[in-house]
Design an enzyme around this catalytic site. Sequence first.
Site, PDB file in Angstrom:
ATOM      1  N   ASP A  29      42.690  50.191  28.753  1.00 28.07           N
ATOM      2  CA  ASP A  29      41.735  49.123  28.473  1.00 28.07           C
ATOM      3  C   ASP A  29      41.077  49.438  27.124  1.00 28.07           C
ATOM      4  OD1 ASP A  29      39.935  46.989  30.482  1.00 28.07           O
ATOM      5  OD2 ASP A  29      39.177  47.527  28.500  1.00 28.07           O
ATOM      6  N   ILE A  30      41.009  48.433  26.285  1.00 31.14           N
ATOM      7  CA  ILE A  30      40.504  48.616  24.918  1.00 31.14           C
ATOM      8  C   ILE A  30      38.979  48.804  24.902  1.00 31.14           C
ATOM      9  CG2 ILE A  30      40.179  46.168  24.328  1.00 31.14           C
ATOM     10  CD1 ILE A  30      42.056  48.528  22.073  1.00 31.14           C
ATOM     11  N   GLU A  88      38.106  37.497  32.759  1.00 31.67           N
ATOM     12  CA  GLU A  88      38.225  37.395  31.304  1.00 31.67           C
ATOM     13  C   GLU A  88      39.643  37.029  30.864  1.00 31.67           C
ATOM     14  OE1 GLU A  88      36.505  40.893  29.269  1.00 31.67           O
ATOM     15  OE2 GLU A  88      38.009  40.550  27.716  1.00 31.67           O
ATOM     16  N   HIS A  93      45.736  41.575  36.773  1.00 26.05           N
ATOM     17  CA  HIS A  93      45.712  42.989  36.366  1.00 26.05           C
ATOM     18  C   HIS A  93      44.803  43.782  37.283  1.00 26.05           C
ATOM     19  CE1 HIS A  93      42.629  40.804  34.069  1.00 26.05           C
ATOM     20  NE2 HIS A  93      41.891  41.905  34.120  1.00 26.05           N
ATOM     21  N   HIS A  95      42.403  47.180  37.451  1.00 25.06           N
ATOM     22  CA  HIS A  95      41.696  48.209  36.680  1.00 25.06           C
ATOM     23  C   HIS A  95      41.795  49.529  37.441  1.00 25.06           C
ATOM     24  CE1 HIS A  95      39.297  45.495  33.953  1.00 25.06           C
ATOM     25  NE2 HIS A  95      39.515  44.628  34.932  1.00 25.06           N
TER      26      HIS A  95
HETATM   27  P1  AMP Z   1      38.800  40.997  33.527  1.00 26.32           P
HETATM   28  O1  AMP Z   1      39.731  39.842  33.242  1.00 26.32           O
HETATM   29  O2  AMP Z   1      37.395  40.530  33.794  1.00 26.32           O
HETATM   30  O3  AMP Z   1      39.322  41.893  34.608  1.00 26.32           O
HETATM   31  O4  AMP Z   1      38.689  41.872  32.196  1.00 26.32           O
HETATM   32  C1  AMP Z   1      39.762  41.982  31.295  1.00 26.32           C
HETATM   33  C2  AMP Z   1      39.831  43.387  30.755  1.00 26.32           C
HETATM   34  O5  AMP Z   1      40.844  43.409  29.754  1.00 26.32           O
HETATM   35  C3  AMP Z   1      38.542  43.919  30.089  1.00 26.32           C
HETATM   36  O6  AMP Z   1      38.190  45.164  30.671  1.00 26.32           O
HETATM   37  C4  AMP Z   1      38.932  44.059  28.615  1.00 26.32           C
HETATM   38  O7  AMP Z   1      38.317  45.165  27.980  1.00 26.32           O
HETATM   39  C5  AMP Z   1      40.443  44.219  28.694  1.00 26.32           C
HETATM   40  N1  AMP Z   1      41.142  43.773  27.496  1.00 26.32           N
HETATM   41  C6  AMP Z   1      41.024  42.583  26.885  1.00 26.32           C
HETATM   42  N2  AMP Z   1      41.842  42.518  25.816  1.00 26.32           N
HETATM   43  C7  AMP Z   1      42.497  43.714  25.768  1.00 26.32           C
HETATM   44  C8  AMP Z   1      43.475  44.272  24.882  1.00 26.32           C
HETATM   45  N3  AMP Z   1      43.956  43.597  23.852  1.00 26.32           N
HETATM   46  N4  AMP Z   1      43.921  45.527  25.133  1.00 26.32           N
HETATM   47  C9  AMP Z   1      43.443  46.229  26.189  1.00 26.32           C
HETATM   48  N5  AMP Z   1      42.519  45.758  27.048  1.00 26.32           N
HETATM   49  C10 AMP Z   1      42.041  44.520  26.839  1.00 26.32           C
END
Ligand code: AMP
Length: 131
Positions: A29-30, A88, A93, A95
């Site tokens: 995760d970025i 988001e 996905h 975590h």
């Molecule tokens: P959520 O959809 O609420 O589970 O959150 C999406 C997750 O994806 C967040 O923790 C972001 O930090 C992560 N994220 C978004 N864009 C990227 C990326 N380009 N590379 C890695 N992680 C990402």
Amino acid sequence: MSSIFTKIINGEIPSYKVVESETCFAFLDINPLAKGHTLVVPKKEVDYIFDVEDELYSDLMLFAKKVGKAIEKVVPCERVGVTVIGLEVPHAHIHLIPINGISDMNFAKPKLALDKDELSELAKRMASEFR
Ligand code: AMP
């Protein structure tokens, strides 16, 4: 339009890749909650995790288990926490977060600022657990 995770899987945008299988992909995760915070995604783009068909859902869970074991070896922690949010990015996905207490799973708290070298080194060490 493809999700940002599909673009990562296809190599169209960079990521700190950990490992992939035929059907799933893992990368850091970025904006991590903790060092080693990893996302595990099905390669097939499906928004909501409970819409992922059974076989792929099983693949994803077993893949997450393997990745979780690799995280434990690289990042000292009490457990690897597992959660699904998905508010988001509309691409299912999981975590995986190294944790030592419940507050380590608080998504409302400020994220860590890890530099590129640190993320790259972590991904490399985790990837090496699969060789
Ligand atoms: P959520 O959809 O609420 O589970 O959150 C999406 C997750 O994806 C967040 O923790 C972001 O930090 C992560 N994220 C978004 N864009 C990227 C990326 N380009 N590379 C890695 N992680 C990402």
